[in-house]
Enzyme design. Sequence first.
Site, mmCIF file in Angstrom:
data_model
loop_
_atom_site.group_PDB
_atom_site.id
_atom_site.type_symbol
_atom_site.label_atom_id
_atom_site.label_comp_id
_atom_site.label_asym_id
_atom_site.label_seq_id
_atom_site.Cartn_x
_atom_site.Cartn_y
_atom_site.Cartn_z
ATOM 1 C CD GLU A 7 -2.947 -0.730 0.046
ATOM 2 O OE1 GLU A 7 -3.495 0.348 -0.081
ATOM 3 O OE2 GLU A 7 -3.143 -1.821 -0.903
ATOM 4 C CD1 TRP A 15 -0.996 -0.644 -3.999
ATOM 5 C CD2 TRP A 15 -1.806 0.725 -5.856
ATOM 6 N NE1 TRP A 15 -1.513 -1.469 -5.329
ATOM 7 C CE2 TRP A 15 -1.982 -0.729 -6.418
ATOM 8 C CE3 TRP A 15 -1.745 1.872 -6.914
ATOM 9 C CZ2 TRP A 15 -2.590 -1.002 -7.653
ATOM 10 C CZ3 TRP A 15 -2.290 1.348 -8.044
ATOM 11 C CH2 TRP A 15 -2.745 0.125 -8.408
ATOM 12 C CD1 TRP A 23 -18.957 12.124 -17.746
ATOM 13 C CD2 TRP A 23 -19.278 9.964 -16.902
ATOM 14 N NE1 TRP A 23 -17.872 11.310 -17.843
ATOM 15 C CE2 TRP A 23 -17.831 10.136 -16.924
ATOM 16 C CE3 TRP A 23 -19.773 9.167 -16.494
ATOM 17 C CZ2 TRP A 23 -17.014 9.168 -16.693
ATOM 18 C CZ3 TRP A 23 -18.879 7.994 -15.657
ATOM 19 C CH2 TRP A 23 -17.649 8.084 -15.875
ATOM 20 C CG ASN A 49 -8.868 2.088 0.495
ATOM 21 O OD1 ASN A 49 -8.734 3.069 0.116
ATOM 22 N ND2 ASN A 49 -8.471 0.863 -0.231
ATOM 23 C CD1 TRP A 56 -13.816 10.330 -14.359
ATOM 24 C CD2 TRP A 56 -12.643 11.465 -12.617
ATOM 25 N NE1 TRP A 56 -12.718 10.877 -14.988
ATOM 26 C CE2 TRP A 56 -11.979 11.665 -14.156
ATOM 27 C CE3 TRP A 56 -12.053 11.883 -11.587
ATOM 28 C CZ2 TRP A 56 -11.205 12.323 -13.908
ATOM 29 C CZ3 TRP A 56 -11.026 12.600 -11.987
ATOM 30 C CH2 TRP A 56 -10.500 13.001 -13.199
ATOM 31 C CD1 TRP A 100 -12.184 9.876 -6.034
ATOM 32 C CD2 TRP A 100 -14.097 9.334 -7.086
ATOM 33 N NE1 TRP A 100 -13.253 10.194 -5.046
ATOM 34 C CE2 TRP A 100 -14.387 9.764 -5.838
ATOM 35 C CE3 TRP A 100 -15.063 8.993 -8.088
ATOM 36 C CZ2 TRP A 100 -15.804 9.683 -5.333
ATOM 37 C CZ3 TRP A 100 -16.373 8.811 -7.322
ATOM 38 C CH2 TRP A 100 -16.755 9.247 -6.307
#
Length: 472
Positions: free
Chosen positions: A273, A276, A304, A339, A357, A380
């Site tokens: 993590e 990341w 959208w 998360n 988004w 996102w």
Amino acid sequence: MFKRSLCWLRRDLRLHDNHALSDALAKADESYVVFIFDQNILKKIKNKSDPRISFIVNSLKEIEIQLNKHGSSLIIKYGDPVLEIPKIIEEYKIEALFFNKDYEPYSKIRDNKIKQTLISKKIKVFDTKDSVFFESREVVNGTGEVYKVFTPYKNKWLEKFRAQDELIPNFKCNAKKIANFKHTTNVLDYDWYKIIGFVESDCEIEPGTKAGLKQLNQFEKIISNYKEARDIPSLEETSNLSTYIRFGNISIRDMLRLAIKKDNIGHQTWFSELIWRDFYQMILDAYPHIETKCFRSEYDQIEWLGNKNDFSKWCEGMTGYPLVDSAMRCLNKTGLMHNRLRMVVASFLTKTLLIDWRQGEKYFAEKLLDYDLAANNGGWQWSASTGVDAQPYFRIFNPYNQSRKFDPNGVYIRRWCPELSDFSDKNIHAPHETELDEQVKANCFIGKNYPHPIVAYKTQRDKALQMYKKVK
């Protein structure tokens, strides 16, 4: 060696293991420390009781107390750093400025302007790597390009990490060289809330380095179970460190030292993590346009189909999907979100409500205590399938399945949607499907005490697939 140096704190609100501060103290006879409330950032914050401001102020108070012990004080200013930093440099006869790098687009532009101004005045400027372990182009592929897929990036990151002579440096700070003075408008004696146009508010997270290190120690007690427990929001067994990470109360090196203490699945997952996090920071640095555009440019052509009313219901936690609503109510109340639930609500907004988004990313930016542009944008765009190494567009989270899998007994839902508390563990995930007598027993009538689903998941899923296919 300089006579006087200045260390500018930004998103590194700590005195320990601070690369820029360590260098400033090592390379000067005496060093001053400054924090500037950046008006360009603050003026964009609509909520004048934003708890993040209180978190920052109280973190600064902790730093002031620490500096006072060494006969020093924190210089605090409000304004445009491009103007304020040169003024401080001149006032205190500073010969060198030190600060830790920030990889966000605005910060990079701001910092470059300051560099150019100071260099023209023969002032030395040192910007150092601190908030990430490997930055920018330190981890690249065989052709010298940044990685766009996480797994090969992680493998190269680990290879480079293990090849170091010193695995994790500790930037010690020589407090004896901190300038001896008292700032007249220090954060303990002066009402900085009034100056910057905010009011003090309650914050769910105790601020400061002491609290951050305490939480890190608490996490060490449960980290072995991290891989399994981190997906269950009711357990609260994630690290709960994200706010301290965002404001730099603890360092990336503090966290990596914990990650490598043991070689079990919990520590390995935590380590991954942290990598990341470096990955997303590197991507934002290399591709600053992703702040407002899709990393995969073809998805900027998506039409959208969602509407403002559905977006408002999503924000309020009134969609009729209990796990989604619970997560959003938690965010609105605490500024925090688990998360796993960030992925659930992001997938729901983009692929069930069919809303851009960027609207969700913006709402999170306003609400999250731990808001970080690189991580938030990366998350996102991953959920919306528009980003770097994102999930495929046809992977759409089923909110009912996510609810049954990660909150099987409805513990989390009952906490944040108390009107659903008396539904059975089976029915609480989709209460609109229950018969009237079940609603009577639960003392909760769908459409009255809790909303019907604002959209039908299966119908919206088909629409989402078609929406994405049009631009493929």
